[in-house]
Each structure stands twice: as structure tokens, then as C-alpha cells.
Design an enzyme around this catalytic site. Structure first.
Site, PDB file in Angstrom:
ATOM      1  N   ARG A 171      -2.886  -8.223   5.463  1.00  0.00           N
ATOM      2  CA  ARG A 171      -3.420  -6.840   5.392  1.00  0.00           C
ATOM      3  C   ARG A 171      -4.665  -6.656   6.264  1.00  0.00           C
ATOM      4  NH1 ARG A 171      -4.323  -2.463   1.416  1.00  0.00           N
ATOM      5  NH2 ARG A 171      -6.542  -2.010   1.164  1.00  0.00           N
ATOM      6  N   HIS A 196      -0.880   4.974   6.734  1.00  0.00           N
ATOM      7  CA  HIS A 196      -0.674   3.738   5.972  1.00  0.00           C
ATOM      8  C   HIS A 196       0.737   3.713   5.376  1.00  0.00           C
ATOM      9  CE1 HIS A 196      -5.018   2.445   5.374  1.00  0.00           C
ATOM     10  NE2 HIS A 196      -5.163   3.626   5.916  1.00  0.00           N
ATOM     11  N   SER A 197       1.060   2.616   4.726  1.00  0.00           N
ATOM     12  CA  SER A 197       2.202   2.557   3.795  1.00  0.00           C
ATOM     13  C   SER A 197       1.838   1.601   2.688  1.00  0.00           C
ATOM     14  CB  SER A 197       3.452   2.064   4.543  1.00  0.00           C
ATOM     15  OG  SER A 197       3.430   0.657   4.718  1.00  0.00           O
ATOM     16  N   TYR A 198       2.582   1.501   1.581  1.00  0.00           N
ATOM     17  CA  TYR A 198       3.625   2.448   1.203  1.00  0.00           C
ATOM     18  C   TYR A 198       3.189   3.175  -0.071  1.00  0.00           C
ATOM     19  CZ  TYR A 198       4.625  -1.119  -2.283  1.00  0.00           C
ATOM     20  OH  TYR A 198       4.486  -2.030  -3.324  1.00  0.00           O
ATOM     21  N   GLU A 202       0.085   7.876   2.961  1.00  0.00           N
ATOM     22  CA  GLU A 202       0.857   6.681   2.621  1.00  0.00           C
ATOM     23  C   GLU A 202       2.328   7.037   2.829  1.00  0.00           C
ATOM     24  OE1 GLU A 202      -0.102   3.596   1.884  1.00  0.00           O
ATOM     25  OE2 GLU A 202      -1.265   3.485   0.028  1.00  0.00           O
ATOM     26  N   ASN A 235     -10.325  -0.971   5.773  1.00  0.00           N
ATOM     27  CA  ASN A 235     -10.412   0.267   5.007  1.00  0.00           C
ATOM     28  C   ASN A 235     -11.363   0.156   3.827  1.00  0.00           C
ATOM     29  OD1 ASN A 235      -9.636   2.962   5.141  1.00  0.00           O
ATOM     30  ND2 ASN A 235      -8.025   2.708   3.594  1.00  0.00           N
ATOM     31  N   ARG A 236     -12.204  -0.854   3.820  1.00  0.00           N
ATOM     32  CA  ARG A 236     -13.318  -1.013   2.882  1.00  0.00           C
ATOM     33  C   ARG A 236     -14.620  -1.294   3.652  1.00  0.00           C
ATOM     34  NH1 ARG A 236      -9.312   0.163   0.797  1.00  0.00           N
ATOM     35  NH2 ARG A 236      -8.425  -0.389  -1.249  1.00  0.00           N
ATOM     36  N   HIS A 257      -4.058  -1.450   8.597  1.00  0.00           N
ATOM     37  CA  HIS A 257      -3.588  -2.564   7.750  1.00  0.00           C
ATOM     38  C   HIS A 257      -2.360  -3.183   8.399  1.00  0.00           C
ATOM     39  CE1 HIS A 257      -5.732  -0.713   4.047  1.00  0.00           C
ATOM     40  NE2 HIS A 257      -6.473  -1.681   4.595  1.00  0.00           N
ATOM     41  N   ALA A 258      -2.441  -4.487   8.633  1.00  0.00           N
ATOM     42  CA  ALA A 258      -1.481  -5.172   9.515  1.00  0.00           C
ATOM     43  C   ALA A 258      -0.034  -5.088   9.053  1.00  0.00           C
ATOM     44  CB  ALA A 258      -1.917  -6.636   9.653  1.00  0.00           C
ATOM     45  N   ARG A 259       0.210  -5.233   7.748  1.00  0.00           N
ATOM     46  CA  ARG A 259       1.579  -5.353   7.239  1.00  0.00           C
ATOM     47  C   ARG A 259       2.289  -4.004   7.144  1.00  0.00           C
ATOM     48  NH1 ARG A 259      -0.327  -7.296   1.229  1.00  0.00           N
ATOM     49  NH2 ARG A 259      -1.308  -5.328   0.553  1.00  0.00           N
ATOM     50  N   GLU A 260       1.557  -2.905   7.359  1.00  0.00           N
ATOM     51  CA  GLU A 260       2.131  -1.572   7.160  1.00  0.00           C
ATOM     52  C   GLU A 260       2.788  -1.105   8.462  1.00  0.00           C
ATOM     53  OE1 GLU A 260      -1.470  -1.034   3.959  1.00  0.00           O
ATOM     54  OE2 GLU A 260      -1.266   0.503   5.493  1.00  0.00           O
TER      55      GLU A 260
HETATM   56  N1  DDK Z   1      -9.653   5.549   2.067  1.00  0.00           N
HETATM   57  C1  DDK Z   1      -8.930   5.175   0.842  1.00  0.00           C
HETATM   58  C2  DDK Z   1      -7.674   6.008   0.665  1.00  0.00           C
HETATM   59  C3  DDK Z   1      -6.968   5.560  -0.596  1.00  0.00           C
HETATM   60  C4  DDK Z   1      -6.498   4.117  -0.531  1.00  0.00           C
HETATM   61  C5  DDK Z   1      -5.547   3.881   0.613  1.00  0.00           C
HETATM   62  C6  DDK Z   1      -4.902   2.496   0.577  1.00  0.00           C
HETATM   63  C7  DDK Z   1      -3.984   2.377   1.742  1.00  0.00           C
HETATM   64 SE1  DDK Z   1      -3.034   0.704   1.793  1.00  0.00          SE
HETATM   65  C8  DDK Z   1      -5.946   1.382   0.628  1.00  0.00           C
HETATM   66  O1  DDK Z   1      -6.712   1.339   1.590  1.00  0.00           O
HETATM   67  O2  DDK Z   1      -5.980   0.579  -0.309  1.00  0.00           O
HETATM   68 ZN    ZN Z   2      -3.052   0.610   4.093  1.00  0.00          ZN
HETATM   69 ZN    ZN Z   3      -1.004   1.474   1.223  1.00  0.00          ZN
END
Ligand code: DDK
Ligand code: ZN
Ligand code: ZN
Length: 308
Positions: free
Chosen positions: A125, A196-198, A270, A143-144, A67-70
Site C-alpha cells: 500500500r 483509490h480502490s476499493y 473509492e 494518504n496519512r 496507494h500501490a495495490r489499488e
Molecule cells: N483522505 C481520507 C479519505 C478516506 C480514506 C480513504 C482510504 C483510501 Se484506501 C484510505 O486512505 O484509507
Molecule cells: Zn487508497
Molecule cells: Zn481504499
């Protein structure tokens, strides 16, 4: 580790230069592997760290910057590599890690997005892929985009949404490259960590559903131990638990996918903070945030070495 290099964030060009320089300076312990390229054709360079020893058949994977902003995430990947190279054969835990497993590090999984946060929109993001037909909106939430209950509740099929799942699983070159690499190394990779953050959380599968992972208790104990030690040594609080319950439903995630591939120790960390600065964590917080993350990485990695 020391030096002002780690009291600040680094541009994408900086990071590419650092990857090259570090692998040249430590050619006995670092190999660079090109696993693919981004939508805008930037290279995805994985650094393979090994101790000074013969081949081992155990490995761990850690990606940053999906995720770019993290920004604290790539900062941690760089900090971790420097720590590993500097303290190998001095610190017992990192020495045990490098002597018993190869460590694959992907410092910036989403280079197009990261670049975009430096030039245009600090809060971006997603990646920067452009849909063929129509939609004026850009980018997929990487991440989706993995094949784990893809695009069910907790993701969106609207290209304008920050959690847009993409046109199909692994539609994105960045996700495709990581999935391809892990599939081809699934017999040796025993630990997966996505940084990741945060919000300061230590998460494990599943996030795509409220189902409990088969080794749920083991993963809960590990993250509990890490959280307890972070509280004791650094006086900071990290929540821990399965993603769906601890943060929110999030299908198509890299950790759930890696888990279902057979990597039974799979985590999403996170990092700092809990919202005061959020994604805009000041550079002065980098060392502390990295020390906390290091503790969690060590605990999970040493457990994996003992149990696999
Ligand atoms: N693989 C999903 C783990 C739980 C959510 C993690 C957060 C990190 Se910004 C997300 O992807 O929304
Ligand atoms: Zn993230
Ligand atoms: Zn996050």
C-alpha cells in the site's frame, strides 16, 4: 474509450512510455510537467490537459496510484486521459470541461510502490521510503502524510503499520511534490480528486475529524447526484458522504489538506468493487469501473465550472 489497451493493467514502464507517447501525439492539448521525484528517484509526471483555446484561470487536479495495490486507480487515470483526448469536441461534457478548465492528471503518485506490487508484493500500500535510523520496516502511507491533523487517531506512528504517518507532515517526497504543486496553483485549482480502490464510495472532507466542512451540504448533494446517476445508468451502488463517518477516521489525507488549502471541492473516490475481488479487480471490470468514475468526475467538474 475503445481498444484492448484499456482491458488490462499496465506496468510502470508501460505507463511512463504511454505518458511520453500521448503527449507527443497530442502536443496541442497535453503538456507534461515534472513536479518532483519519488524516494527511489522515479519521476512524478503530471499531464496538463487543455482544450484548443486560450488560457483559462480555472483548473482541476486528479491523482491516481497514491496507494500501490489499488491498480484500478492508475488504470482510470490513463482511461480518462484517452477518453478526454478522443471525445473532446464530440462529447459535450468533456468539451465543456476542457474548454473551461485545465485538467492536471498525476497517473501514478506512488511509482516506487506501484513497481513493488508488480515485482514483489501485490498487496503493498505505502511508498518505499527507508527510515534513516533503525526500523527494519519500509514505507509511509502517503494518504496519512499530509498536514491535516497529522498522525492523530486513524493513523499510526509505527513504521511497520500500513497507515504509518511518516516522521513529520510532508516527510515523503511524493507528498511533498504534490503539496508544493498545489500550493503554487491554489488560485486556479478549484477541484481536487484522489482516486483509490476499493469499496465504491464518493467521499469528501473531513476524514481527519467528525467536523462538518463549511460547504458540507453542497458536497453531499453533489456526491448524492453522482451516486444516483451511477445507480440509474450502471445499476451499481456507491455510498457517499464525509470520510470520517462514511468509511473511517483517516487523518493526514490529501483531500482534507487540499480542502484546508482552499480547494473547496475536494473528493476521494473509492472505485470498484465492494470486496469480491477487492484490490485484485479483474481487467475485464476496468471499462465499467472507469465509466462509473467518469460520471462522478463529470458531475463534480461541471458543477465547479458553473460555481467558480
Ligand atoms: N483522505 C481520507 C479519505 C478516506 C480514506 C480513504 C482510504 C483510501 Se484506501 C484510505 O486512505 O484509507
Ligand atoms: Zn487508497
Ligand atoms: Zn481504499
Amino acid at each position: 474509450s475503445g481498444g484492448v489497451y484499456h482491458e488490462r493493467y499496465h506496468s510502470l514502464e508501460d505507463i511512463y512510455f504511454w505518458i511520453n507517447q500521448t503527449s507527443q501525439e497530442h502536443s496541442d492539448m497535453v503538456k507534461v510537467i515534472l513536479i518532483g521525484s519519488s524516494f527511489e528517484k522515479r519521476p512524478l509526471h503530471v499531464m496538463k490537459l487543455s482544450g484548443r483555446r486560450g488560457a483559462v484561470n480555472r483548473a482541476m487536479w486528479m491523482d491516481c496510484g497514491i496507494h500501490a495495490r489499488e491498480w484500478i486507480a492508475p488504470a482510470f487515470c490513463l482511461w480518462f486521459v484517452n477518453y478526454a483526448l478522443r471525445f473532446y469536441s464530440h462529447n459535450s461534457e468533456i468539451t465543456e470541461m476542457l474548454n473551461n478548465m485545465d485538467i492536471y492528471i498525476l497517473p501514478v503518485m506512488n511509482p516506487d510502490g506501484y513497481k513493488y506490487t508488480w515485482t514483489t508484493d501485490r498487496m503493498w500500500r505505502k511508498n518505499r521510503s527507508v527510515l534513516k535510523e533503525g526500523s527494519e520496516c519500509v514505507g509511509v502511507d502517503l494518504n496519512r502524510n499530509f498536514d491535516a491533523r497529522w498522525c492523530t487517531k486513524g493513523a499510526s506512528n509505527d513504521p511497520c503499520d500500513p497507515t504509518y504517518c511518516g516522521q513529520y507532515p510532508e516527510s515523503e517526497p511524493e507528498a511533498q511534490a504534490v503539496a508544493k504543486f498545489l500550493r503554487s496553483h491554489k488560485d486556479t485549482v478549484k477541484l481536487y480528486i484522489s482516486i483509490h480502490s476499493y469499496s465504491q464510495m464518493l467521499l469528501f472532507p473531513y476524514s481527519c475529524s467528525y467536523d462538518e466542512a463549511p460547504n458540507h451540504n453542497e458536497l453531499l448533494e453533489l456526491t448524492k447526484e453522482a451516486s444516483t446517476k451511477i445507480r440509474r445508468y450502471y445499476r451499481n451502488h456507491y455510498k457517499y458522504g464525509p470520510g470520517a463517518k462514511t468509511i473511517y477516521l483517516a487523518p493526514g489525507g490529501s483531500d482534507d489538506w487540499a480542502y484546508n488549502l482552499g480547494i473547496k471541492y475536494s473528493f476521494t473516490f473509492e472505485l470498484q468493487d465492494r470486496g469480491r475481488y477487492g484490490f485484485l479487480l479483474p481487467p475485464s471490470f476496468i471499462p465499467q469501473a472507469c465509466n462509473e468514475a467518469l460520471l462522478a468526475v463529470k458531475i463534480t467538474a461541471l458543477h465547479v465550472i458553473k460555481n467558480t
